[in-house]
Design an enzyme around this catalytic site. Structure first.
Site, short mmCIF file in Angstrom:
data_model
loop_
_atom_site.label_atom_id
_atom_site.label_comp_id
_atom_site.label_asym_id
_atom_site.label_seq_id
_atom_site.Cartn_x
_atom_site.Cartn_y
_atom_site.Cartn_z
N PRO A 13 0.82 -1.07 -0.30
CA PRO A 13 0.07 0.29 -0.18
C PRO A 13 0.77 1.07 0.45
O PRO A 13 1.70 1.40 0.58
CB PRO A 13 -0.44 -0.26 1.28
N ASN A 14 0.26 1.96 -0.74
CA ASN A 14 0.71 3.60 -0.62
C ASN A 14 2.03 4.22 -1.29
O ASN A 14 2.02 5.02 -1.76
CB ASN A 14 1.50 4.10 0.51
N ARG A 21 5.33 10.84 -2.56
CA ARG A 21 4.80 10.67 -1.29
C ARG A 21 6.44 10.46 -0.19
O ARG A 21 7.43 9.99 -0.84
CB ARG A 21 4.57 9.31 -0.60
N TYR A 26 11.64 8.82 1.06
CA TYR A 26 10.88 7.82 -0.18
C TYR A 26 11.82 7.92 -1.20
O TYR A 26 11.49 7.06 -2.21
CB TYR A 26 9.77 7.12 -0.07
N ASN A 77 7.94 -5.98 -0.82
CA ASN A 77 7.88 -4.65 -0.61
C ASN A 77 6.70 -4.39 0.56
O ASN A 77 5.37 -3.84 -0.28
CB ASN A 77 8.32 -3.10 -0.91
N ALA A 80 3.40 -1.09 4.83
CA ALA A 80 3.00 -0.81 6.53
C ALA A 80 2.13 -2.47 6.53
O ALA A 80 2.80 -2.52 7.78
CB ALA A 80 1.65 -0.49 6.07
N GLU A 101 12.44 -10.44 1.68
CA GLU A 101 11.48 -8.87 2.13
C GLU A 101 12.52 -7.35 1.69
O GLU A 101 13.87 -6.89 1.99
CB GLU A 101 11.23 -8.65 3.07
N HIS A 103 12.57 -2.85 1.84
CA HIS A 103 11.97 -2.13 2.22
C HIS A 103 13.42 -1.22 1.87
O HIS A 103 13.95 -0.33 1.57
CB HIS A 103 12.33 -1.32 3.57
N ARG A 110 13.68 4.55 12.45
CA ARG A 110 12.32 5.04 12.22
C ARG A 110 11.47 4.71 13.99
O ARG A 110 11.86 4.70 14.64
CB ARG A 110 11.62 5.14 10.77
C1 DQA Z 1 8.67 0.99 3.59
C2 DQA Z 1 8.71 1.31 5.17
C3 DQA Z 1 7.40 1.60 5.76
O1 DQA Z 1 7.42 1.07 7.21
C4 DQA Z 1 6.43 2.13 4.93
O2 DQA Z 1 5.04 1.96 5.78
C5 DQA Z 1 6.04 2.06 4.10
C6 DQA Z 1 7.10 2.08 3.17
C7 DQA Z 1 9.39 1.69 2.61
O3 DQA Z 1 9.53 0.89 1.39
O4 DQA Z 1 10.38 1.82 3.60
O5 DQA Z 1 5.17 1.71 3.56
O6 DQA Z 1 8.13 -0.42 3.62
#
Ligand code: DQA
Length: 146
Positions: A13-14, A21, A26, A77, A80, A101, A103, A110
């Site tokens: 998501p997002n 964003r 990011y 990825n 959240a 996995e 990120h 963080r």
């Molecule tokens: C994320 C890190 C997560 O905590 C966050 O909710 C994201 C992006 C990252 O790629 O750094 O949406 O997965």
């Protein structure tokens, strides 16, 4: 191409908002621009990739459940859902194909609520904090696991 040469790259998501964003965290590349880099590296590595994004946990779970039919490894990825989704973790365990996995940000630097990953225990490993390179390092790792 044989199933074992195909890698599924999933974004949670997002991540469709990348570029706009929180660019200070990011970066300024859009998801499409990142996908372009992933596709170029896949060519170089001689693997096929398919890249998908969804804001829905159900979509991601469905894609992970179906993945073993077509793919030899997953780069994920979970965004959240990393910090909330036991269901995503169970789907990865059930799929039983190697999952990396990734990120963009270093989740351990963080907020405290980002320090726990439900996914990490089901993944082969985790790459976090390298910006767009996290995807490319993840793809290299997945290609080695095929
Ligand atoms: C994320 C890190 C997560 O905590 C966050 O909710 C994201 C992006 C990252 O790629 O750094 O949406 O997965």
């Amino acid at each position: 191409m044989a199933k074992k040469k195909k890698i599924l790259v999933l974004n949670g998501p997002n991540l469709n908002l990348l570029g706009k964003r929180q660019p200070e965290i990011y970066g300024r590349l859009t998801l499409e621009e990142i996908n372009g880099k992933i596709r170029s590296l896949a060519k170089e590595l001689g693997v096929m990739v398919e890249v998908r994004q969804s804001n829905s946990e159900g979509d991601l779970i469905g894609w992970i459940q179906e993945a073993p039919k077509q793919f030899g490894a997953i780069v994920l990825n979970p965004a959240a859902f990393t910090h909330t989704s036991l269901a995503l973790r169970d789907a990865i365990t059930a799929a039983a194909i190697p999952t990396v996995e990734i990120h963009i940000s270093n989740i351990y630097k963080r907020e405290d609520f980002r320090h726990n990953s439900f996914i990490a225990g089901a993944a082969v490993g985790q790459i976090a904090g390298f910006g767009v390179q996290s995807y490319l390092l993840g793809l290299r790792a997945a290609a080695e696991l095929l």
